[in-house]
Motif scaffolding. Structure first.
Motif, PDB file in Angstrom:
ATOM      1  N   ARG A 253       0.824  -1.217   0.000  1.00 24.76           N
ATOM      2  CA  ARG A 253       0.000   0.000   0.000  1.00 24.76           C
ATOM      3  C   ARG A 253       0.852   1.258   0.000  1.00 24.76           C
ATOM      4  O   ARG A 253       0.440   2.291  -0.562  1.00 24.76           O
ATOM      5  CB  ARG A 253      -0.928  -0.008   1.219  1.00 24.76           C
ATOM      6  CG  ARG A 253      -1.965  -1.108   1.182  1.00 24.76           C
ATOM      7  CD  ARG A 253      -2.896  -0.939  -0.005  1.00 24.76           C
ATOM      8  NE  ARG A 253      -3.683   0.258   0.087  1.00 24.76           N
ATOM      9  CZ  ARG A 253      -4.837   0.339   0.753  1.00 24.76           C
ATOM     10  NH1 ARG A 253      -5.345  -0.736   1.339  1.00 24.76           N
ATOM     11  NH2 ARG A 253      -5.495   1.475   0.792  1.00 24.76           N
TER      12      ARG A 253
ATOM     13  N   ASP B 192     -12.320   8.645  -6.071  1.00 21.28           N
ATOM     14  CA  ASP B 192     -11.959   7.400  -6.747  1.00 21.28           C
ATOM     15  C   ASP B 192     -10.888   6.617  -5.990  1.00 21.28           C
ATOM     16  O   ASP B 192     -10.924   5.381  -5.937  1.00 21.28           O
ATOM     17  CB  ASP B 192     -11.477   7.697  -8.166  1.00 21.28           C
ATOM     18  CG  ASP B 192     -12.604   8.231  -9.054  1.00 21.28           C
ATOM     19  OD1 ASP B 192     -13.777   8.008  -8.679  1.00 21.28           O
ATOM     20  OD2 ASP B 192     -12.291   8.847 -10.090  1.00 21.28           O
ATOM     21  N   THR B 193      -9.923   7.312  -5.405  1.00 22.19           N
ATOM     22  CA  THR B 193      -8.817   6.625  -4.730  1.00 22.19           C
ATOM     23  C   THR B 193      -9.065   6.427  -3.249  1.00 22.19           C
ATOM     24  O   THR B 193      -8.321   5.689  -2.591  1.00 22.19           O
ATOM     25  CB  THR B 193      -7.515   7.417  -4.926  1.00 22.19           C
ATOM     26  OG1 THR B 193      -7.690   8.760  -4.381  1.00 22.19           O
ATOM     27  CG2 THR B 193      -7.151   7.506  -6.392  1.00 22.19           C
TER      28      THR B 193
ATOM     29  N   GLN C 243       1.799   1.756  -3.512  1.00 23.97           N
ATOM     30  CA  GLN C 243       0.622   2.215  -4.249  1.00 23.97           C
ATOM     31  C   GLN C 243       0.353   3.691  -3.958  1.00 23.97           C
ATOM     32  O   GLN C 243      -0.008   4.466  -4.880  1.00 23.97           O
ATOM     33  CB  GLN C 243      -0.592   1.360  -3.852  1.00 23.97           C
ATOM     34  CG  GLN C 243      -1.891   1.788  -4.538  1.00 23.97           C
ATOM     35  CD  GLN C 243      -3.068   0.937  -4.084  1.00 23.97           C
ATOM     36  OE1 GLN C 243      -2.904  -0.125  -3.482  1.00 23.97           O
ATOM     37  NE2 GLN C 243      -4.272   1.418  -4.380  1.00 23.97           N
ATOM     38  N   ALA C 244       0.507   4.098  -2.679  1.00 23.12           N
ATOM     39  CA  ALA C 244       0.276   5.503  -2.330  1.00 23.12           C
ATOM     40  C   ALA C 244       1.275   6.409  -3.038  1.00 23.12           C
ATOM     41  O   ALA C 244       0.922   7.523  -3.477  1.00 23.12           O
ATOM     42  CB  ALA C 244       0.375   5.673  -0.811  1.00 23.12           C
TER      43      ALA C 244
ATOM     44  N   THR D 199      -8.701   8.711  -0.955  1.00 24.24           N
ATOM     45  CA  THR D 199      -7.679   9.446  -0.207  1.00 24.24           C
ATOM     46  C   THR D 199      -8.122  10.885   0.021  1.00 24.24           C
ATOM     47  O   THR D 199      -8.986  11.426  -0.671  1.00 24.24           O
ATOM     48  CB  THR D 199      -6.344   9.445  -0.978  1.00 24.24           C
ATOM     49  OG1 THR D 199      -6.535  10.077  -2.258  1.00 24.24           O
ATOM     50  CG2 THR D 199      -5.851   8.019  -1.191  1.00 24.24           C
TER      51      THR D 199
ATOM     52  N   ARG E 157       2.692   5.874  -5.992  1.00 23.34           N
ATOM     53  CA  ARG E 157       2.289   5.956  -7.389  1.00 23.34           C
ATOM     54  C   ARG E 157       1.068   6.871  -7.560  1.00 23.34           C
ATOM     55  O   ARG E 157       0.992   7.694  -8.495  1.00 23.34           O
ATOM     56  CB  ARG E 157       1.975   4.569  -7.937  1.00 23.34           C
ATOM     57  CG  ARG E 157       3.204   3.677  -8.081  1.00 23.34           C
ATOM     58  CD  ARG E 157       2.872   2.445  -8.905  1.00 23.34           C
ATOM     59  NE  ARG E 157       1.822   1.644  -8.306  1.00 23.34           N
ATOM     60  CZ  ARG E 157       2.024   0.649  -7.444  1.00 23.34           C
ATOM     61  NH1 ARG E 157       3.266   0.360  -7.061  1.00 23.34           N
ATOM     62  NH2 ARG E 157       1.014  -0.026  -6.956  1.00 23.34           N
ATOM     63  N   GLU E 158       0.105   6.710  -6.643  1.00 26.57           N
ATOM     64  CA  GLU E 158      -1.094   7.555  -6.731  1.00 26.57           C
ATOM     65  C   GLU E 158      -0.735   9.016  -6.547  1.00 26.57           C
ATOM     66  O   GLU E 158      -1.302   9.906  -7.225  1.00 26.57           O
ATOM     67  CB  GLU E 158      -2.121   7.124  -5.683  1.00 26.57           C
ATOM     68  CG  GLU E 158      -2.779   5.778  -5.998  1.00 26.57           C
ATOM     69  CD  GLU E 158      -3.750   5.361  -4.903  1.00 26.57           C
ATOM     70  OE1 GLU E 158      -3.767   6.006  -3.843  1.00 26.57           O
ATOM     71  OE2 GLU E 158      -4.493   4.369  -5.112  1.00 26.57           O
TER      72      GLU E 158
ATOM     73  N   ILE F 199      -4.351   8.507   3.502  1.00 29.05           N
ATOM     74  CA  ILE F 199      -5.370   7.446   3.504  1.00 29.05           C
ATOM     75  C   ILE F 199      -5.275   6.678   4.813  1.00 29.05           C
ATOM     76  O   ILE F 199      -4.174   6.401   5.331  1.00 29.05           O
ATOM     77  CB  ILE F 199      -5.191   6.489   2.292  1.00 29.05           C
ATOM     78  CG1 ILE F 199      -6.315   5.442   2.287  1.00 29.05           C
ATOM     79  CG2 ILE F 199      -3.837   5.828   2.301  1.00 29.05           C
ATOM     80  CD1 ILE F 199      -6.348   4.601   1.014  1.00 29.05           C
TER      81      ILE F 199
ATOM     82  N   THR G 129      -1.204  13.182  -0.363  1.00 31.62           N
ATOM     83  CA  THR G 129      -2.347  12.288  -0.189  1.00 31.62           C
ATOM     84  C   THR G 129      -2.263  11.615   1.167  1.00 31.62           C
ATOM     85  O   THR G 129      -1.172  11.286   1.665  1.00 31.62           O
ATOM     86  CB  THR G 129      -2.383  11.219  -1.289  1.00 31.62           C
ATOM     87  OG1 THR G 129      -1.197  10.420  -1.206  1.00 31.62           O
ATOM     88  CG2 THR G 129      -2.459  11.858  -2.662  1.00 31.62           C
TER      89      THR G 129
ATOM     90  N   ILE H 143      -1.624  11.824  -9.297  1.00 33.93           N
ATOM     91  CA  ILE H 143      -2.481  12.960  -8.941  1.00 33.93           C
ATOM     92  C   ILE H 143      -1.739  14.265  -9.197  1.00 33.93           C
ATOM     93  O   ILE H 143      -2.320  15.267  -9.679  1.00 33.93           O
ATOM     94  CB  ILE H 143      -2.926  12.838  -7.475  1.00 33.93           C
ATOM     95  CG1 ILE H 143      -3.894  11.652  -7.323  1.00 33.93           C
ATOM     96  CG2 ILE H 143      -3.599  14.123  -7.001  1.00 33.93           C
ATOM     97  CD1 ILE H 143      -4.260  11.333  -5.891  1.00 33.93           C
TER      98      ILE H 143
ATOM     99  N   LEU I 127     -10.715  12.677  -8.021  1.00 33.27           N
ATOM    100  CA  LEU I 127      -9.612  11.741  -7.758  1.00 33.27           C
ATOM    101  C   LEU I 127      -9.630  11.258  -6.304  1.00 33.27           C
ATOM    102  O   LEU I 127      -9.355  10.090  -6.022  1.00 33.27           O
ATOM    103  CB  LEU I 127      -8.278  12.409  -8.078  1.00 33.27           C
ATOM    104  CG  LEU I 127      -7.995  12.678  -9.555  1.00 33.27           C
ATOM    105  CD1 LEU I 127      -6.683  13.450  -9.722  1.00 33.27           C
ATOM    106  CD2 LEU I 127      -7.911  11.360 -10.323  1.00 33.27           C
TER     107      LEU I 127
END
Length: 522
Positions: A58, A91-92, A61-62, A94, A64-65, A202, A200, A69, A88
């Motif tokens: 994760r 969708d994510t 992944q964070a 976050t 990359r997101e 999450i 971001t 973004i 965004l």
């Protein structure tokens, strides 16, 4: 008889338990099964590494997101950035925040009404989640897992480490924080060229939920397996320990001298080692009881046999003090001498009979030629002379050695007793025939006399100790009544048999038959 020699040292080494010798079987069985369950419980700690791999995934992944973004925010004009950020973020899942180049907040999806990042208050959660957090803390402590810092809100972008790093390098490694309810919070940042830095955030509750669900399933499986294992362990301990305790209590009662009223359980329904042990102990106690009965009967017989000569001796001694007639005194002295000889012979035979079993159990067998042994015995009797001119004859197969494994001195006593017994029953100028032959792997020795024979009803009792079946014309007390009993004991110790039967030629007399296993021939 060759004794069975065990090796106590080797057996002790094989059966020695160094650390559990003083622990009962029940806790040992439980410990072994619970130890195996403890290995299964190690799966709880495996879940920690599983969680770590999910968190690492994760985090990547964070990052990359955050980069995607940032590229999306830089590709749109300022009026469209708010709508793009909200879309965004939705969708994510976050919370997206945008800081300008001076680290001042420019945009925050939470302020725009997107409530997808909310920290749970542990004080308002139920007892189930409280117990789950407690287990999380225990497992983290046991496995020494690194403890992330507690997440808290910061006012400016300069206070966020990922924002500071992203302003200078373009991207920053994501940070992992710990929410108040122990769920992981992941923050990542990336630079937006010409605009500033996007961050971001999450709250990855799904990671904690997944780990806790797997842990619950594993706990249910472990609980069921533990209950079944403990019940099976108790059942196994009951089937092993309870009969062993019963056997131990019975053995203790036998040891304390209460063998007559002790019934050792035989456990006939069990076909395992414990059943074999129970039946062996039961047979041993029965044999011990029979041996005790035999010893008591032997002691009673000894007492009875010794009372007669002692009473006669006492009467003769008392008469010597009152009688002054020399002829009567000589008669009384003759009675005294006969009684003393009788007591001496009786005590000698009793001593030999009582020691015979123990001596035979330690005897070392050697090759013995029965033919040569019997021939030597006959020669000795003929040199000394036989009563009533009785003759001895030995029939044996020519040039055939009659070799058996045994102790020569004891076997000589057997045939000495049989010859002496045959002589005492033989008539004037009688003939005693000894014959030897080999039949079915056995040496068969027959001793036949011309006496009155043995009644069929007495053919077994004459081998009992202190049997009183003697010739009618023999003086009382000439024999102790132990000769044939000693002979049977010696023969059976040599794995043979002895019995008496009538002669085949229909003449008067008895035939004693001794069978001994044939030994290795030279």
């Amino acid at each position: 008889m060759v004794p069975v020699i065990a090796s106590p040292r080797s057996e002790d080494r094989e059966l020695t338990l160094r650390w559990s010798a003083r622990v009962s079987l029940t806790p040992r069985i439980l410990f072994v099964n619970v130890f195996a369950l403890a290995l299964l419980a190690g799966g709880f700690f495996y879940l920690d590494s599983y969680r770590s791999r999910i968190v690492d995934s994760r985090v990547a992944q964070a990052q990359r997101e955050a980069r995607l973004i940032a590229e999306a925010m830089g590709a749109v004009d300022l009026p469209e950035r708010t709508a793009v950020a909200v879309r965004l973020g939705r969708d994510t899942g976050t919370r997206i925040r945008l800081y300008d180049n001076a680290a001042r907040p420019v945009l925050d999806t939470q302020m725009l009404g997107l409530r997808n990042f909310v920290l749970a208050d542990p004080d308002k959660q139920g007892w189930g989640l409280t117990a789950a957090r407690f287990l999380d803390a225990v497992i983290d402590t046991v496995v020494a897992a690194p403890r992330p810092p507690l997440y808290r809100e910061l006012r400016s972008g300069n206070e966020w480490p990922v924002v500071r790093i992203a302003r200078t390098t373009g991207t920053a490694p994501a940070n992992v924080w710990r929410a108040p309810d122990r769920t992981p919070v992941i923050t990542a940042a990336a630079r937006v060229p010409g605009v500033g830095v996007v961050m971001t955030t999450i709250n990855a509750r799904d990671i904690t939920k997944t780990v806790r669900v797997e842990r619950f399933r594993l706990g249910v499986v472990l609980a069921i397996v533990s209950i079944v294992s403990v019940l099976l362990s108790l059942f196994l301990a009951r089937t092993i320990v309870r009969p062993l305790r019963r056997l131990a209590r019975a053995a203790v009662r036998v040891r304390l001298g209460r063998a007559r009223e002790v019934v050792v359980p035989r456990l006939p329904s069990r076909r395992d080692e414990i059943g074999m042990l129970a039946r062996a102990l039961s047979d041993m106690s029965l044999a011990l009881r029979a041996r005790i009965d035999a010893i008591e009967a032997f002691a009673a017989d000894v007492t009875h046999e010794m009372k007669n000569p002692l009473a006669s001796l006492r009467s003769a001694v008392d008469g010597l003090s009152r009688i002054h007639d020399p002829e009567l005194q000589q008669r009384l002295l003759a009675i005294v001498r006969d009684d003393v000889h009788r007591l001496d012979r009786l005590i000698t035979d009793i001593a030999e009979a009582s020691r015979l079993d123990a001596q035979l159990s330690r005897a070392k067998f050697e090759s013995v030629d029965l033919g040569a042994l019997i021939a030597a015995l006959i020669a000795q009797h003929e040199e000394r002379g036989l009563e009533r001119d009785v003759a001895l004859r030995f029939d044996r197969p020519p040039a055939t050695p009659l070799i058996i494994a045994g102790e020569g001195a004891r076997l000589e006593r057997v045939f000495e007793n049989l010859i002496t017994n045959a002589v005492s029953f033989s008539p004037e100028h009688g003939l005693i025939v000894l014959s030897a032959m080999v039949e079915a792997g056995e040496v068969v020795i027959r001793v036949e006399d011309e006496g009155p024979g043995v009644p069929e009803e007495s053919r077994e009792t004459i081998f009992h100790r202190f049997n009183s079946f003697r010739p009618a014309d023999e003086s009382f007390g000439k024999h102790s009544g132990l000769g044939l009993a000693i002979a049977r004991t010696i023969v059976e110790a040599h794995h043979g048999t002895i019995h008496v039967e009538a002669r085949d030629d229909r003449l008067h007399g008895a035939r004693f038959v001794v069978r001994l296993p044939l030994g290795a021939q030279p």
